[in-house]
Design a protein around this motif. Structure first.
Motif, short mmCIF file in Angstrom:
data_model
loop_
_atom_site.label_atom_id
_atom_site.label_comp_id
_atom_site.label_asym_id
_atom_site.label_seq_id
_atom_site.Cartn_x
_atom_site.Cartn_y
_atom_site.Cartn_z
N ASN A 192 -15.18 -2.78 24.61
CA ASN A 192 -16.26 -2.11 25.34
C ASN A 192 -17.59 -2.50 24.72
N ILE A 243 -21.49 -2.87 24.49
CA ILE A 243 -22.65 -2.13 25.00
C ILE A 243 -23.73 -3.10 25.44
N VAL A 248 -21.74 0.00 29.45
CA VAL A 248 -20.70 -0.92 28.97
C VAL A 248 -20.67 -2.12 29.92
N LEU A 267 -15.95 4.55 22.18
CA LEU A 267 -15.85 3.25 22.83
C LEU A 267 -15.28 2.21 21.87
#
Length: 151
Positions: free
Chosen positions: A31, A33, A58, A151
Motif C-alpha cells: 500500500n 502512499i 493509496v 497500511l
C-alpha cells in the motif's frame, strides 16, 4: 479502574490480532502512499487549502480492482463530495475493531459481509476529474484518526 484497563487491553489485543490491512489495489505489492503532485499530497494531515487531509491516499491505477482491507461488513455508501462527478462514490466498512470510508471506487455492493483481501470494487477514473493526479484510493478512519499504521 480495573474495568477500564481490561477494556483497553481487549481493544489492543483485538487490534493486534487483526494484523495489518490487506493490499488495497490489484497489481501493487504494498500500500504505497501517494506523494505530492499538483493536486496535493496523499499523507494523513497533509495541508489541503484551508483544511487538513483526513485520510491517506493509496496509489492505484484507474480501473484496477480494489480489495477489502479487513474482514467486516459493508454498511453503506460513502461519498466524498456533495456534487455529482465521475468519482463521487465509495463505501463504509466496519469490523475487527475498525471503521473506514473508502472513496473513488465503484463497489460491487453497498451492504453485506466482506473478507480481508476480497474484491470490493473498481477504482473510478480520477484522471477525468483531476488530470495529472496520481490515481489513488482514499481511505480514512471513521473517527478521523490516522490509518497509516495499518497500511
Amino acid at each position: 479502574m480495573f474495568s477500564t484497563g481490561v477494556f483497553l487491553l481487549a481493544v489492543f489485543i483485538s487490534t493486534a490480532l487483526a494484523g495489518p490491512w490487506a493490499n488495497l489495489c490489484a497489481g501493487k505489492s504494498s500500500n504505497e502512499i501517494r506523494m505530492c503532485d499538483s493536486h496535493g499530497c496523499g499523507q494523513y494531515a497533509a495541508q489541503r487549502n484551508r483544511r487538513l487531509h483526513q485520510g491517506v491516499d493509496v496509489l492505484c491505477s484507474d480501473g484496477s480492482t480494489v480489495y477489502a482491507p479487513f474482514t467486516g461488513m459493508i454498511v453503506g455508501q460513502a461519498k466524498p463530495y456533495k456534487n455529482k462527478n465521475a468519482i463521487n462514490n465509495g463505501v463504509q466498512i466496519s469490523g475487527r475493531g475498525f471503521c473506514v470510508k473508502m472513496f473513488y471506487i465503484k463497489p460491487i455492493k453497498y451492504k453485506g459481509s466482506i473478507k480481508k483481501g476480497e474484491k470490493l470494487g473498481t477504482l473510478l477514473p480520477l484522471q477525468k476529474v483531476y488530470p495529472g493526479i496520481q490515481s489513488h484510493i482514499h481511505i480514512q478512519n471513521c473517527d478521523l484518526s490516522d490509518p497509516t499504521v495499518y497500511l
